[in-house]
Design a protein around this motif. Structure first.
Motif: not given
Length: 122
Positions: A31-39, A85-89, A98-100, A107-118
């Motif tokens: 289980s992972w909790k969102t701690t950062e959002v970079e739009a 290196k790619t995760l598709v939820i 789809p996210c990088g 830590k889990l960092i998901l980087d999509s075209k809309e935002m980067k979420i840590t």
């Protein structure tokens, strides 16, 4: 003789790739909790706060994911590709997100075209 050596090399290479993807997948299962959002695109403060407040994802061994990513996900699925290196939820309707991905032990960092979420492991 050369063909057999090439065949053995191919099998060894495939085994190494499978082990490296499995390690990433094993690190992801939790289980992972969102701690950062970079739009990267305009995002209202209320939407950003909602993601930070509700943001939680739980990944299971059998390829399922539940929680809140950019919206609520109930009985979704996930797949790691490109050596982790790619995760598709996909949500329960099959909508893909789809996210990088960068996956470490905590830590889990998901980087999509809309935002980067840590996210941080709970």
């Amino acid at each position: 003789m050369k063909k057999s050596k090439l065949f053995i090399f191919g099998i060894l290479l495939l085994a190494v790739l499978m082990v490296s993807c499995n390690k990433k997948r094993n690190n992801l299962i939790n289980s992972w909790k969102t701690t950062e959002v970079e739009a990267k695109m305009p995002l209202s403060d209320s939407a950003k706060n909602e993601i930070l407040t509700k943001g939680k994802l739980t990944f299971t061994k059998d390829g399922h994911v539940n929680g809140f990513f950019q919206s609520e996900i109930n009985d979704g699925t996930y797949a790691l590709t490109k050596k982790g290196k790619t995760l598709v939820i996909k949500d329960e309707n099959g909508t893909p997100y789809p996210c990088g991905s960068t996956i470490t032990e905590d830590k889990l960092i998901l980087d999509s075209k809309e935002m980067k979420i840590t996210l941080t492991k709970m």
